[in-house]
Design a protein around this motif. Sequence first.
Motif, mmCIF file in Angstrom:
data_model
loop_
_atom_site.group_PDB
_atom_site.id
_atom_site.type_symbol
_atom_site.label_atom_id
_atom_site.label_comp_id
_atom_site.label_asym_id
_atom_site.label_seq_id
_atom_site.Cartn_x
_atom_site.Cartn_y
_atom_site.Cartn_z
ATOM 1 N N ASP A 186 0.830 -1.182 -0.015
ATOM 2 C CA ASP A 186 -0.012 0.011 -0.292
ATOM 3 C C ASP A 186 0.996 1.163 -0.144
ATOM 4 O OD1 ASP A 186 -2.216 -1.710 0.281
ATOM 5 O OD2 ASP A 186 -2.838 -0.854 2.111
ATOM 6 N N ARG A 244 -1.520 -0.900 -4.166
ATOM 7 C CA ARG A 244 -2.787 -0.365 -3.907
ATOM 8 C C ARG A 244 -2.209 1.395 -3.684
ATOM 9 N NH1 ARG A 244 -5.611 -0.120 1.608
ATOM 10 N NH2 ARG A 244 -7.641 0.558 1.150
ATOM 11 N N TYR A 266 -7.707 6.129 5.402
ATOM 12 C CA TYR A 266 -6.877 4.874 5.138
ATOM 13 C C TYR A 266 -7.336 3.825 5.685
ATOM 14 C CZ TYR A 266 -2.905 1.640 4.395
ATOM 15 O OH TYR A 266 -2.225 0.496 4.164
ATOM 16 N N GLY A 282 -6.128 0.395 5.407
ATOM 17 C CA GLY A 282 -5.073 -0.687 5.429
ATOM 18 C C GLY A 282 -3.999 -0.656 6.637
ATOM 19 N N PRO A 315 1.661 1.096 5.536
ATOM 20 C CA PRO A 315 2.011 1.443 4.099
ATOM 21 C C PRO A 315 3.340 2.275 4.070
ATOM 22 C CG PRO A 315 0.742 3.090 5.377
ATOM 23 C CD PRO A 315 0.720 1.999 6.289
#
Length: 217
Positions: free
Chosen positions: A2, A29, A54, A56, A59
């Motif tokens: 990410d 991503r 965000y 996730g 990252p």
Amino acid sequence: MDFVLVHGTTQSPASWDRVAKLLTTAGHRAIAVDLLTPVDLPVEGYAQHVREQYGGGRPVVVAHSGSGVLLPAIAEALDARAMVWVAAYIPDFAGGRSLRDEARDVLEPDWIGVDPAADPAKASEFLFHDCDPETERQALDSLRSFNPAVLATHPAGPAPEIPSTVIVPTRDRTLRPEWLRRAARERLGVTAIEIDSGHCPHLSRPAELAAILTRRT
């Protein structure tokens, strides 16, 4: 992997569209977050604002230009695996000075006081001078002012322990390349990667920038 992409002070998240598309095509991503809020926030408030956008984990956080002030706080809030400074101000972690304190050392003299969002000709001269005509038109559409006082006045905290990559555009007309090379060494302990571009390689050299991001992070 990410990538969280953070725009600078003179552009919107749309400025990252080309890089985001390339990263996505490569199987990653990419999330271009928006720093703009109805009211100015402290640094920690902007970090929380990004975290809310965000969903996730761990990252790579990529920041452009003045958003370098916010990068350490955003990276810590997201438990980032790496930070990437793209023509981005690196705070004075040891000395505690703010960007305003260092402005005359950091910025090219002719750039100080320019508002490119209010003057497309100035934007083309200082930000997009290395873009082809089509890219320049798209770049001008991405112009937007984001300049809360905290970006200029926030004193740097401790140096982040998150690994960093610094990307220096060699033809930057806003932030002095020689200053950024030195700050990369002295403040982050890394050797900068150079790219043959102006201040906005995510617009003028998106493929080269995306390749650096995927190769070094």
